[in-house]
Each structure stands twice: as structure tokens, then as C-alpha cells.
Enzyme design. Structure first.
Site, PDB file in Angstrom:
ATOM      1  CD  GLN A  20      -8.137  -4.376  -3.307  1.00 51.81           C
ATOM      2  OE1 GLN A  20      -7.874  -4.216  -2.116  1.00 51.81           O
ATOM      3  NE2 GLN A  20      -9.125  -5.149  -3.722  1.00 51.81           N
TER       4      GLN A  20
ATOM      5  CB  CYS B 156      -0.904  -0.074   1.237  1.00 51.95           C
ATOM      6  SG  CYS B 156      -0.961   1.376   2.248  1.00 51.95           S
ATOM      7  CD  GLU B 157      -0.217   5.314  -3.946  1.00 55.16           C
ATOM      8  OE1 GLU B 157       0.595   4.998  -4.825  1.00 55.16           O
ATOM      9  OE2 GLU B 157      -1.130   6.132  -4.126  1.00 55.16           O
ATOM     10  CG  HIS B 158      -2.360   5.608   1.228  1.00 52.20           C
ATOM     11  ND1 HIS B 158      -3.591   5.056   0.951  1.00 52.20           N
ATOM     12  CD2 HIS B 158      -2.157   6.556   0.295  1.00 52.20           C
ATOM     13  CE1 HIS B 158      -4.101   5.657  -0.111  1.00 52.20           C
ATOM     14  NE2 HIS B 158      -3.261   6.554  -0.525  1.00 52.20           N
ATOM     15  CG  HIS B 159      -0.536   3.014   5.956  1.00 48.45           C
ATOM     16  ND1 HIS B 159      -1.726   2.995   5.261  1.00 48.45           N
ATOM     17  CD2 HIS B 159      -0.709   3.865   6.990  1.00 48.45           C
ATOM     18  CE1 HIS B 159      -2.594   3.804   5.863  1.00 48.45           C
ATOM     19  NE2 HIS B 159      -2.000   4.343   6.906  1.00 48.45           N
TER      20      HIS B 159
ATOM     21  CG  HIS C  17      -5.923  -3.246   2.241  1.00 47.51           C
ATOM     22  ND1 HIS C  17      -5.336  -2.291   1.437  1.00 47.51           N
ATOM     23  CD2 HIS C  17      -6.783  -3.930   1.458  1.00 47.51           C
ATOM     24  CE1 HIS C  17      -5.835  -2.387   0.217  1.00 47.51           C
ATOM     25  NE2 HIS C  17      -6.723  -3.364   0.204  1.00 47.51           N
TER      26      HIS C  17
ATOM     27  CB  CYS D 295      -2.042  -0.305   6.141  1.00 49.08           C
ATOM     28  SG  CYS D 295      -3.313  -0.212   4.881  1.00 49.08           S
TER      29      CYS D 295
HETATM   30 ZN   LIG Z   1      -2.440   1.646   3.734  1.00 54.39          ZN
END
Ligand SMILES: [Zn+2]
Length: 201
Positions: A112, A71-74, A140, A142
Site C-alpha cells: 500500500q 498484496c505482493e506478499h500473499h 487487507h 490477507c
Molecule cells: Zn499480504
């Protein structure tokens, strides 16, 4: 990269020079390079000579393809199953290449929805089928590891193009076929409609 990882370990309150962590920067670098190796992959080389002209116009389905992405956020993993279908116009992709295609786009920093669309768009662009459908169901970490509400740690995304978008019967046929097995028990009941990892926190 290894210096950065040593710095990161220190920032986390660890002692990067203790025995158990001595080789960690090297291992993390190697792991991260592998997990993001999709950036360097050339899709035409991956599909290399595996596009065939055929006289076949039934639905081709490859389901339960395992995938692992970040995941590119976490920068935490999300992973699950990918199901792909298309109806050829005059060309098909060698079946063994389809999981490779999923790997190329999974091994990047992703969300995703984008991952799902990139796989569908690539199949559309490479063989111009009558339609293509991609469904991805994923957990996920995260969300689940951080204790964010459990029902949001599963996400199902889909990309429907061509006849899969325009023809409800074709779409239903595909959805019925992928429901037959492979689904995590209870997944379909708890799957969130949107993407799990959209939180800014
Ligand atoms: Zn994430």
C-alpha cells in the site's frame, strides 16, 4: 498459466478435472491478467492529451476513488478508497483521468505504501504542481481472512509533497475535506499507523 493453475488446484487437494473446476484455470488466468494489467499500461497514453494549462491555483480534490489491488506478499486483495489533492502551478490533469491513474498502479502486485507514493510521484512528475497529497485507506484480506488481529486489517497510508508537506494549514484543509464523508464508520479509530501487511508469514 492454465497448466500452472491446474497444478496448483491439485496441490491444494482438489481434482482439477471435476466439472466445477474445468474452466477455472481459464477464468483464473483471465482474472489475473486483468488484475495485473497495470504493468502494460503506458501512463502517458492513459493521460493522453488530458494535461491542460490553466490559470487556477486552488486545491483540486478527487476523493473516494475506489481501488482494488493485490498484496505482493500473499497475492490476496486489498481494497478501499483513495483521496487525491493537488495545487496546480500552471497545469491540471483532466479529472476523469485521475481514477485511471489509480487503476494503473493498483492493477499490479503492490504494497500500500508504494502504491500511494507512485500515484503522488506520477502527478508530481506530470504536472509539477505546488503540492500533491494522496491518502489511501484499505482493508487487507490477507490479514482479515486469515484471522490475523482485526485491528491490523485496515491501513491508512499517505504521501504528502510540496505545500502539503511544508504547510500544515494546507495539509489540514485537505484532511478535513476528506473526513467529511466516505470514510468507513470507525475506520479512523482502528486504522493502523503503519502498513498492515508487513508480516513475513
Ligand atoms: Zn499480504
Amino acid at each position: 498459466m492454465q497448466d500452472l493453475i491446474r497444478q496448483l488446484l491439485a496441490e491444494l487437494g482438489e481434482d482439477p478435472s471435476r466439472e466445477g473446476l474445468l474452466d477455472t484455470p481459464k477464468r483464473v488466468e483471465k482474472a489475473l491478467k486483468f488484475l495485473t494489467s497495470g504493468y502494460d499500461a503506458d501512463i502517458d497514453r492513459v493521460l493522453n492529451d488530458a494535461l491542460f494549462t490553466v490559470d487556477y491555483s486552488e486545491m483540486v480534490i478527487v476523493k473516494d476513488i475506489d481501488f482494488y489491488s493485490l498484496c505482493e506478499h500473499h497475492l490476496l486483495p486489498f481494497f478501499g478508497k483513495c483521496h487525491i489533492a493537488y495545487i496546480p502551478a500552471d497545469r491540471v490533469i483532466g479529472l476523469s483521468k485521475i481514477p485511471r491513474l489509480v487503476d494503473v498502479f493498483s492493477r499490479r502486485l503492490q504494497i500500500q505504501e508504494r502504491l500511494t507514493n507512485q500515484i503522488a510521484d506520477t502527478i508530481r512528475d506530470k504536472i509539477t504542481p505546488l503540492g500533491v497529497a494522496v491518502v489511501m485507506e484499505a482493508t487487507h484480506l490477507c490479514m482479515s481472512m486469515r484471522g490475523v488481529e482485526k485491528q491490523n486489517s485496515f491501513a491508512v497510508t499517505s504521501a504528502m509533497q510540496g505545500v502539503f508537506r511544508n504547510n500544515a494549514r494546507t495539509r489540514m484543509e485537505f484532511l478535513e475535506l476528506i473526513k467529511l464523508r466516505g470514510a468507513v464508520p470507525g475506520l479512523r479509530d482502528t486504522a493502523s499507523a503503519g502498513l498492515a501487511c508487513v508480516a513475513e508469514d
